[in-house]
Design a protein around this motif. Structure first.
Motif, PDB file in Angstrom:
ATOM      1  N   THR A 389       0.848  -1.184   0.000  1.00 18.35           N
ATOM      2  CA  THR A 389       0.000   0.000   0.000  1.00 18.35           C
ATOM      3  C   THR A 389       0.892   1.245   0.000  1.00 18.35           C
ATOM      4  O   THR A 389       2.077   1.183   0.313  1.00 18.35           O
ATOM      5  CB  THR A 389      -0.923   0.020   1.224  1.00 18.35           C
ATOM      6  OG1 THR A 389      -0.128   0.004   2.422  1.00 18.35           O
ATOM      7  CG2 THR A 389      -1.835  -1.194   1.223  1.00 18.35           C
ATOM      8  N   GLN A 390       0.316   2.380  -0.358  1.00 14.95           N
ATOM      9  CA  GLN A 390       1.068   3.636  -0.447  1.00 14.95           C
ATOM     10  C   GLN A 390       0.952   4.399   0.877  1.00 14.95           C
ATOM     11  O   GLN A 390      -0.139   4.796   1.270  1.00 14.95           O
ATOM     12  CB  GLN A 390       0.522   4.478  -1.593  1.00 14.95           C
ATOM     13  CG  GLN A 390       1.166   5.842  -1.766  1.00 14.95           C
ATOM     14  CD  GLN A 390       2.635   5.737  -2.115  1.00 14.95           C
ATOM     15  OE1 GLN A 390       3.487   6.009  -1.282  1.00 14.95           O
ATOM     16  NE2 GLN A 390       2.940   5.347  -3.344  1.00 14.95           N
ATOM     17  N   LEU A 405       7.260   2.831  -4.721  1.00 13.69           N
ATOM     18  CA  LEU A 405       6.779   1.803  -5.639  1.00 13.69           C
ATOM     19  C   LEU A 405       5.980   0.753  -4.871  1.00 13.69           C
ATOM     20  O   LEU A 405       6.275   0.436  -3.723  1.00 13.69           O
ATOM     21  CB  LEU A 405       7.964   1.161  -6.359  1.00 13.69           C
ATOM     22  CG  LEU A 405       8.661   2.092  -7.357  1.00 13.69           C
ATOM     23  CD1 LEU A 405       9.985   1.514  -7.799  1.00 13.69           C
ATOM     24  CD2 LEU A 405       7.770   2.359  -8.553  1.00 13.69           C
ATOM     25  N   GLN A 406       4.976   0.183  -5.544  1.00 13.85           N
ATOM     26  CA  GLN A 406       4.031  -0.676  -4.844  1.00 13.85           C
ATOM     27  C   GLN A 406       3.968  -2.105  -5.371  1.00 13.85           C
ATOM     28  O   GLN A 406       3.510  -2.995  -4.652  1.00 13.85           O
ATOM     29  CB  GLN A 406       2.630  -0.054  -4.912  1.00 13.85           C
ATOM     30  CG  GLN A 406       2.534   1.267  -4.173  1.00 13.85           C
ATOM     31  CD  GLN A 406       1.165   1.881  -4.283  1.00 13.85           C
ATOM     32  OE1 GLN A 406       0.934   2.796  -5.068  1.00 13.85           O
ATOM     33  NE2 GLN A 406       0.235   1.390  -3.490  1.00 13.85           N
ATOM     34  N   PHE A 431       6.962  -2.146 -11.137  1.00 20.68           N
ATOM     35  CA  PHE A 431       6.075  -1.609 -12.161  1.00 20.68           C
ATOM     36  C   PHE A 431       5.862  -0.117 -11.961  1.00 20.68           C
ATOM     37  O   PHE A 431       5.888   0.390 -10.849  1.00 20.68           O
ATOM     38  CB  PHE A 431       4.739  -2.348 -12.126  1.00 20.68           C
ATOM     39  CG  PHE A 431       4.858  -3.807 -12.477  1.00 20.68           C
ATOM     40  CD1 PHE A 431       4.824  -4.225 -13.798  1.00 20.68           C
ATOM     41  CD2 PHE A 431       5.041  -4.763 -11.480  1.00 20.68           C
ATOM     42  CE1 PHE A 431       4.944  -5.570 -14.124  1.00 20.68           C
ATOM     43  CE2 PHE A 431       5.164  -6.108 -11.794  1.00 20.68           C
ATOM     44  CZ  PHE A 431       5.123  -6.513 -13.122  1.00 20.68           C
ATOM     45  N   GLU A 432       5.651   0.583 -13.066  1.00 20.40           N
ATOM     46  CA  GLU A 432       5.585   2.044 -13.044  1.00 20.40           C
ATOM     47  C   GLU A 432       4.494   2.539 -12.109  1.00 20.40           C
ATOM     48  O   GLU A 432       3.382   2.018 -12.074  1.00 20.40           O
ATOM     49  CB  GLU A 432       5.344   2.592 -14.447  1.00 20.40           C
ATOM     50  CG  GLU A 432       5.345   4.110 -14.504  1.00 20.40           C
ATOM     51  CD  GLU A 432       5.238   4.645 -15.920  1.00 20.40           C
ATOM     52  OE1 GLU A 432       4.867   5.821 -16.073  1.00 20.40           O
ATOM     53  OE2 GLU A 432       5.528   3.894 -16.865  1.00 20.40           O
ATOM     54  N   ARG A 433       4.851   3.571 -11.365  1.00 17.21           N
ATOM     55  CA  ARG A 433       3.928   4.220 -10.439  1.00 17.21           C
ATOM     56  C   ARG A 433       3.978   5.718 -10.701  1.00 17.21           C
ATOM     57  O   ARG A 433       5.050   6.300 -10.814  1.00 17.21           O
ATOM     58  CB  ARG A 433       4.328   3.923  -8.994  1.00 17.21           C
ATOM     59  CG  ARG A 433       3.457   4.610  -7.931  1.00 17.21           C
ATOM     60  CD  ARG A 433       2.110   3.924  -7.814  1.00 17.21           C
ATOM     61  NE  ARG A 433       1.351   4.410  -6.662  1.00 17.21           N
ATOM     62  CZ  ARG A 433       0.471   5.398  -6.688  1.00 17.21           C
ATOM     63  NH1 ARG A 433       0.238   6.041  -7.826  1.00 17.21           N
ATOM     64  NH2 ARG A 433      -0.184   5.748  -5.604  1.00 17.21           N
ATOM     65  N   SER A 434       2.825   6.348 -10.805  1.00 15.01           N
ATOM     66  CA  SER A 434       2.753   7.792 -11.040  1.00 15.01           C
ATOM     67  C   SER A 434       1.928   8.455  -9.952  1.00 15.01           C
ATOM     68  O   SER A 434       0.949   7.888  -9.448  1.00 15.01           O
ATOM     69  CB  SER A 434       2.116   8.086 -12.401  1.00 15.01           C
ATOM     70  OG  SER A 434       2.914   7.578 -13.446  1.00 15.01           O
TER      71      SER A 434
END
Length: 464
Positions: A389-390, A405-406, A431-434
């Motif tokens: 989780t963020q 990153l998650q 994997f990409e996180r924005s």
């Protein structure tokens, strides 16, 4: 009026610096320590991952069949990071042209030795490390004019970059209570190094000044400046290891391992919140003026209570067959207790500013699964996945340190050259996180940051 602007500017710098906790990993921890764990999604609480076991659950050191082991290896971390201006559409990507920023190479060194029911060990591992290099000519280096943010203004030629590195040196011990139950613990020395170069615009600084949680005597240093545009902070060294600000501290871990069934283990470990000395270093605050240019002020920057959060890990491992192992770990990272407030200060011969900044981070949950399969007598292959989780809100992050990153997926293998000699390798893809930050506290204009990451681990393991 000018004195008020200076006060806002200095406060803004200090507040922005204090937001640099967020890393391009699970937070302040890499996604697994050692190639065995990394290849299995970072799982390590209830199965043996070699000498790197001391970094998660020291009780699992007892699972080794060898009298002693030596681990020699390194992490190789590469990132793909970019920032885009949501107003103008401009985009800048992080480069790697400086020794100050990545790719990052970090050590993995460990030694374990058994004495009857006791196993002792010591090691050195990178706990976390990442940074960005946006250079001196992007929109992030543009001064603010009349509250327009990055949309207008002159190029300042000032750097925008960051690097944070945490080194963990554990001294660990485990004790085999009986055939089903083991306990362990470690005392960990920690070193943290931080580089930061960051420019803040005046509209950003004006918003920051309204927070009301700053004090100090550094007022009126630029009383003669007619047209303030922003403030730049630089506390940085362009070196492979040494950093602009650094400090030592300590932490520790407790763990247990219980054999629920002949082929099933339950593991539990707890890492205590670290206790770090203040990170200190010489730095420069540069006041940017639209008429007379840049006015540097040298002093000392301090980062107070820059601690890693406590973490609870619970794991299960099950030996499905003699060749096939499955593992599941669930972790809870207690960011909320570690990041209620961060105190940051800048002092100079002319005075100083102190800040107590609320962060309001949330506790984080991480779930990891992993599998290994002994394909041949010499070759073992591994795979894993982890998701977190963020813990941070979009508004609390800087373009310089874009996100936590998650999602990670990993592959790995081990090859036995002999009964005592083994080569381990693993690859992990984040994997990409924005995230998009529109907060006036941390950005002059809305900025969208994107990040993806590829990590590699190689290691040589010798047992005797």
């Amino acid at each position: 009026m000018v004195s008020k602007m200076l006060y806002r500017s200095i406060v803004g710098v200090v507040m922005s610096v204090s937001s640099c906790y967020a890393l391009a990993t699970d937070g302040l921890f890499l996604e697994g320590f050692g190639a065995v764990s990394r290849g299995m999604g970072g799982t390590a609480v209830a199965h043996y991952v070699g000498p790197a076991s001391m970094m998660v659950n020291p009780a699992t050191m007892d699972l080794s069949d060898a009298t002693g082991e030596v681990l020699l290896g390194f992490d190789f971390i590469t990132t793909d990071i970019s920032a885009s201006n949501r107003v103008t559409g401009e985009r800048v990507s992080s480069s790697t042209h400086s020794n100050n920023r990545g790719p990052y190479v970090a050590p993995q060194l460990a030694f374990t030795r058994k004495f009857s029911n006791w196993t002792v060990g010591a090691g050195m591992f990178a706990q976390a490390g990442v940074g960005v290099e946006y250079g001196k000519s992007s929109f992030l280096s543009r001064s603010d004019v009349g509250g327009t943010g990055y949309a207008a203004g002159a190029d300042t030629g000032l750097e925008n970059a960051s690097r944070l590195f945490i080194l963990d040196i554990p001294f660990a011990v485990s004790f085999k209570v009986n055939d089903r139950f083991s306990i362990g613990g470690s005392l960990d020395a920690k070193w943290t190094g931080l580089n930061l170069d960051y420019l803040l615009g005046m509209n950003q600084l004006g918003s920051l000044a309204q927070n009301g949680r700053a004090s100090g005597s550094l007022i009126g240093l630029i009383s003669t400046l007619p047209d303030p545009r922003g403030v730049h902070l630089s506390v940085s060294k362009n070196k492979e290891i040494s950093s602009g600000a650094d400090g030592w501290g300590y932490s520790g871990k407790l763990g247990l391992l219980y054999k629920v069934a002949p082929t099933t283990n339950l593991g539990v470990s707890y890492m205590f919140r670290s206790h770090m000395n203040d990170l200190k270093g010489r730095g420069t605050v540069t006041a940017v003026d639209g008429i007379i240019g840049n006015v540097p002020i040298d002093g000392e920057v301090s980062f107070l209570n820059f601690n890693s959060p406590a973490k609870l890990d619970v794991g299960l491992s099950h030996q499905v067959t003699d060749k096939f192992l499955l593992a599941l770990d669930v972790s809870r990272v207690f960011w909320k207790d570690a990041l209620k407030d961060i105190e940051v200060g800048f002092t100079s011969d002319a005075g100083g500013v102190d800040l107590k900044l609320p962060q309001n981070a949330k506790d984080q949950t991480i779930v990891a699964i992993g599998a290994s399969y002994a394909a041949t007598q010499n070759l073992t292959v591994r795979a894993g996945y982890r998701q977190a989780t963020q813990p941070f809100n979009d508004e609390g992050l800087l373009a310089l340190i874009p996100a936590v990153l998650q999602k990670h997926a990993s592959l790995g293998f081990s090859y036995n050259f002999s009964k005592s000699s083994r080569f381990d390798a693993a690859y992990s893809h984040a994997f990409e996180r924005s995230m998009t930050n529109r907060s006036a506290y941390n950005t002059s204009s809305p900025v969208r940051s994107s990040i993806a990451q590829d990590n590699f681990v190689i290691a040589y393991n010798y047992s005797f």
